[in-house]
Write a protein that holds these residues in place. Structure first.
Motif, PDB file in Angstrom:
ATOM      1  N   TRP A  88       0.822  -1.202   0.000  1.00  0.00           N
ATOM      2  CA  TRP A  88       0.000   0.000   0.000  1.00  0.00           C
ATOM      3  C   TRP A  88       0.862   1.260   0.000  1.00  0.00           C
ATOM      4  O   TRP A  88       0.528   2.255  -0.650  1.00  0.00           O
ATOM      5  N   ARG A  89       1.954   1.240   0.711  1.00  0.00           N
ATOM      6  CA  ARG A  89       2.860   2.399   0.742  1.00  0.00           C
ATOM      7  C   ARG A  89       3.415   2.670  -0.656  1.00  0.00           C
ATOM      8  O   ARG A  89       3.491   3.824  -1.111  1.00  0.00           O
ATOM      9  N   SER A  90       3.813   1.632  -1.361  1.00  0.00           N
ATOM     10  CA  SER A  90       4.321   1.785  -2.717  1.00  0.00           C
ATOM     11  C   SER A  90       3.240   2.279  -3.667  1.00  0.00           C
ATOM     12  O   SER A  90       3.501   3.081  -4.559  1.00  0.00           O
ATOM     13  N   ALA A  91       2.003   1.794  -3.454  1.00  0.00           N
ATOM     14  CA  ALA A  91       0.896   2.228  -4.305  1.00  0.00           C
ATOM     15  C   ALA A  91       0.628   3.718  -4.127  1.00  0.00           C
ATOM     16  O   ALA A  91       0.406   4.445  -5.106  1.00  0.00           O
ATOM     17  N   VAL A  92       0.644   4.191  -2.891  1.00  0.00           N
ATOM     18  CA  VAL A  92       0.422   5.621  -2.627  1.00  0.00           C
ATOM     19  C   VAL A  92       1.542   6.452  -3.231  1.00  0.00           C
ATOM     20  O   VAL A  92       1.305   7.475  -3.893  1.00  0.00           O
ATOM     21  N   LYS A  93       2.770   6.022  -3.029  1.00  0.00           N
ATOM     22  CA  LYS A  93       3.926   6.758  -3.536  1.00  0.00           C
ATOM     23  C   LYS A  93       3.921   6.829  -5.055  1.00  0.00           C
ATOM     24  O   LYS A  93       4.132   7.905  -5.642  1.00  0.00           O
ATOM     25  N   SER A  94       3.671   5.717  -5.715  1.00  0.00           N
ATOM     26  CA  SER A  94       3.683   5.700  -7.181  1.00  0.00           C
ATOM     27  C   SER A  94       2.520   6.497  -7.758  1.00  0.00           C
ATOM     28  O   SER A  94       2.669   7.160  -8.795  1.00  0.00           O
ATOM     29  N   SER A  95       1.357   6.465  -7.094  1.00  0.00           N
ATOM     30  CA  SER A  95       0.207   7.251  -7.569  1.00  0.00           C
ATOM     31  C   SER A  95       0.484   8.741  -7.465  1.00  0.00           C
ATOM     32  O   SER A  95       0.182   9.507  -8.391  1.00  0.00           O
ATOM     33  N   MET A  96       1.051   9.166  -6.355  1.00  0.00           N
ATOM     34  CA  MET A  96       1.402  10.577  -6.183  1.00  0.00           C
ATOM     35  C   MET A  96       2.353  11.040  -7.275  1.00  0.00           C
ATOM     36  O   MET A  96       2.168  12.101  -7.889  1.00  0.00           O
ATOM     37  N   ALA A  97       3.369  10.241  -7.552  1.00  0.00           N
ATOM     38  CA  ALA A  97       4.378  10.614  -8.537  1.00  0.00           C
ATOM     39  C   ALA A  97       3.794  10.665  -9.946  1.00  0.00           C
ATOM     40  O   ALA A  97       4.037  11.609 -10.703  1.00  0.00           O
ATOM     41  N   GLY A  98       3.017   9.653 -10.309  1.00  0.00           N
ATOM     42  CA  GLY A  98       2.456   9.597 -11.658  1.00  0.00           C
ATOM     43  C   GLY A  98       1.466  10.710 -11.928  1.00  0.00           C
ATOM     44  O   GLY A  98       1.518  11.358 -12.980  1.00  0.00           O
ATOM     45  N   ILE A  99       0.565  10.972 -10.980  1.00  0.00           N
ATOM     46  CA  ILE A  99      -0.449  12.020 -11.169  1.00  0.00           C
ATOM     47  C   ILE A  99       0.196  13.394 -11.239  1.00  0.00           C
ATOM     48  O   ILE A  99      -0.161  14.230 -12.076  1.00  0.00           O
ATOM     49  N   ALA A 100       1.163  13.661 -10.363  1.00  0.00           N
ATOM     50  CA  ALA A 100       1.835  14.963 -10.362  1.00  0.00           C
ATOM     51  C   ALA A 100       2.547  15.207 -11.689  1.00  0.00           C
ATOM     52  O   ALA A 100       2.453  16.294 -12.283  1.00  0.00           O
ATOM     53  N   GLY A 101       3.266  14.204 -12.186  1.00  0.00           N
ATOM     54  CA  GLY A 101       3.982  14.366 -13.440  1.00  0.00           C
ATOM     55  C   GLY A 101       3.064  14.573 -14.629  1.00  0.00           C
ATOM     56  O   GLY A 101       3.324  15.410 -15.493  1.00  0.00           O
ATOM     57  N   ALA A 127       0.284   9.057 -16.423  1.00  0.00           N
ATOM     58  CA  ALA A 127       0.302   8.779 -14.985  1.00  0.00           C
ATOM     59  C   ALA A 127       0.318   7.284 -14.707  1.00  0.00           C
ATOM     60  O   ALA A 127       1.055   6.817 -13.826  1.00  0.00           O
ATOM     61  N   LEU A 128      -0.481   6.527 -15.448  1.00  0.00           N
ATOM     62  CA  LEU A 128      -0.560   5.084 -15.203  1.00  0.00           C
ATOM     63  C   LEU A 128       0.770   4.375 -15.476  1.00  0.00           C
ATOM     64  O   LEU A 128       1.266   3.645 -14.602  1.00  0.00           O
ATOM     65  N   PRO A 129       1.397   4.566 -16.659  1.00  0.00           N
ATOM     66  CA  PRO A 129       2.681   3.891 -16.890  1.00  0.00           C
ATOM     67  C   PRO A 129       3.781   4.312 -15.917  1.00  0.00           C
ATOM     68  O   PRO A 129       4.549   3.472 -15.448  1.00  0.00           O
ATOM     69  N   VAL A 130       3.858   5.621 -15.616  1.00  0.00           N
ATOM     70  CA  VAL A 130       4.878   6.086 -14.674  1.00  0.00           C
ATOM     71  C   VAL A 130       4.634   5.496 -13.296  1.00  0.00           C
ATOM     72  O   VAL A 130       5.554   5.008 -12.624  1.00  0.00           O
ATOM     73  N   GLY A 131       3.363   5.521 -12.865  1.00  0.00           N
ATOM     74  CA  GLY A 131       3.036   4.964 -11.562  1.00  0.00           C
ATOM     75  C   GLY A 131       3.318   3.476 -11.486  1.00  0.00           C
ATOM     76  O   GLY A 131       3.869   2.978 -10.493  1.00  0.00           O
ATOM     77  N   VAL A 132       2.953   2.755 -12.538  1.00  0.00           N
ATOM     78  CA  VAL A 132       3.192   1.306 -12.560  1.00  0.00           C
ATOM     79  C   VAL A 132       4.689   1.005 -12.552  1.00  0.00           C
ATOM     80  O   VAL A 132       5.145   0.072 -11.880  1.00  0.00           O
ATOM     81  N   THR A 133       5.467   1.798 -13.289  1.00  0.00           N
ATOM     82  CA  THR A 133       6.918   1.600 -13.317  1.00  0.00           C
ATOM     83  C   THR A 133       7.513   1.754 -11.922  1.00  0.00           C
ATOM     84  O   THR A 133       8.322   0.930 -11.478  1.00  0.00           O
ATOM     85  N   ILE A 134       7.125   2.821 -11.226  1.00  0.00           N
ATOM     86  CA  ILE A 134       7.633   3.052  -9.869  1.00  0.00           C
ATOM     87  C   ILE A 134       7.175   1.947  -8.924  1.00  0.00           C
ATOM     88  O   ILE A 134       7.955   1.436  -8.111  1.00  0.00           O
ATOM     89  N   PHE A 135       5.896   1.570  -9.049  1.00  0.00           N
ATOM     90  CA  PHE A 135       5.347   0.532  -8.176  1.00  0.00           C
ATOM     91  C   PHE A 135       6.077  -0.800  -8.375  1.00  0.00           C
ATOM     92  O   PHE A 135       6.473  -1.457  -7.399  1.00  0.00           O
ATOM     93  N   CYS A 136       6.245  -1.203  -9.630  1.00  0.00           N
ATOM     94  CA  CYS A 136       6.918  -2.480  -9.912  1.00  0.00           C
ATOM     95  C   CYS A 136       8.377  -2.449  -9.455  1.00  0.00           C
ATOM     96  O   CYS A 136       8.895  -3.455  -8.944  1.00  0.00           O
ATOM     97  N   THR A 137       9.033  -1.307  -9.641  1.00  0.00           N
ATOM     98  CA  THR A 137      10.422  -1.176  -9.178  1.00  0.00           C
ATOM     99  C   THR A 137      10.499  -1.347  -7.670  1.00  0.00           C
ATOM    100  O   THR A 137      11.377  -2.050  -7.149  1.00  0.00           O
ATOM    101  N   ASP A 138       9.578  -0.697  -6.966  1.00  0.00           N
ATOM    102  CA  ASP A 138       9.527  -0.830  -5.511  1.00  0.00           C
ATOM    103  C   ASP A 138       9.326  -2.285  -5.084  1.00  0.00           C
ATOM    104  O   ASP A 138       9.971  -2.774  -4.154  1.00  0.00           O
ATOM    105  N   MET A 139       8.419  -2.960  -5.757  1.00  0.00           N
ATOM    106  CA  MET A 139       8.128  -4.342  -5.404  1.00  0.00           C
ATOM    107  C   MET A 139       9.331  -5.260  -5.657  1.00  0.00           C
ATOM    108  O   MET A 139       9.621  -6.159  -4.867  1.00  0.00           O
ATOM    109  N   LEU A 140      10.029  -5.028  -6.762  1.00  0.00           N
ATOM    110  CA  LEU A 140      11.222  -5.835  -7.058  1.00  0.00           C
ATOM    111  C   LEU A 140      12.308  -5.609  -6.009  1.00  0.00           C
ATOM    112  O   LEU A 140      12.974  -6.550  -5.575  1.00  0.00           O
TER     113      LEU A 140
END
Length: 232
Positions: A148-161, A210-223
């Motif tokens: 959930w922490r990664s999801a919040v972080k990646s959503s914030m980053a993707g939407i802002a960009g 926003a979706l691709p950027v957010g997913v990229t950050i989220f997947c990186t965090d998970m890895l």
């Protein structure tokens, strides 16, 4: 069967070139930005703001300039008035029609769109990483909490960009249609739509950016999380 295939092909024209170009671009930007941040902090003792902003600023500018002919070709390929079968054919048409400079037409708007997008996304990601509370490692829900922490972080980053750079995305795409310069295109959009041009296509941009950027950050965090968990 042929009409069915033909009916569904146009939306995917240039899809492979776009996917390959954006995949390597995002991988390079996020990886080199994080690497550059660590080098500037640890080896050169630079401040946090400079170390966060400078690497994505440099890397995303270089990547955008390299990718510009492909971006120009794929956007042009989607225009129904052009009857080119693939990206390479479109690149040759642009070169034959507008010369070498034509392949880099819209680079200024592209850089102004891409660079702030990734700088903002990475800055927000790093800010969220420092600011969001970290789950207790001893908690039974630690893995879920990290998710959930990664999801919040990646959503914030993707939407802002995506939200920040939407007006520049509109200007860049309009440049490809008209072959006008940056200032003339901006004035034309303002005269036609006023301030509303800045939010035109914002919903689609949220999905496309926003979706691709957010997913990229989220997947990186998970890895990274999985890698750290396996080492413990």
């Amino acid at each position: 069967m042929a009409p069915y295939v033909q009916g569904f092909l146009p939306p995917y024209k240039g899809a492979m070139a776009t996917v390959c170009g954006m995949t390597y671009a995002r991988a390079a930007i996020f990886y080199l930005s994080d690497y550059g941040h660590d080098v500037m902090i640890q080896q050169y003792q630079l401040d946090e703001v400079t170390s966060t902003v400078l690497p994505p600023l440099v890397v995303s500018t270089i990547v955008q300039v390299i990718n510009q002919p492909i971006v120009r070709a794929t956007v042009t390929l989607q225009d129904p008035s052009y009857k080119h079968p693939n990206v390479w054919s479109c690149i040759k048409h642009i070169y034959n029609t507008h010369g070498l400079n034509g392949l880099w037409h819209g680079t200024t708007a592209g850089v102004l769109k891409t660079v702030p997008k990734y700088v903002t996304a990475i800055a927000v990601k790093d800010y969220a990483e420092r600011s969001l509370p970290k789950p207790d490692r001893n908690s039974r829900t630690y893995d879920r909490d990290m998710l959930w922490r990664s999801a919040v972080k990646s959503s914030m980053a993707g939407i802002a960009g995506a939200a920040l750079t939407n007006p520049l995305d509109v200007i860049r795409n309009e440049q490809f249609k008209t072959d006008f310069g940056l200032l003339k295109t901006t004035r034309s959009l303002w005269n036609e739509l006023g301030y509303k041009f800045m939010i035109r296509g914002l919903g689609k941009n949220m999905i496309a950016v926003a979706l691709p950027v957010g997913v990229t950050i989220f997947c990186t965090d998970m890895l990274i999380h999985l890698s750290q968990s396996s080492q413990q």
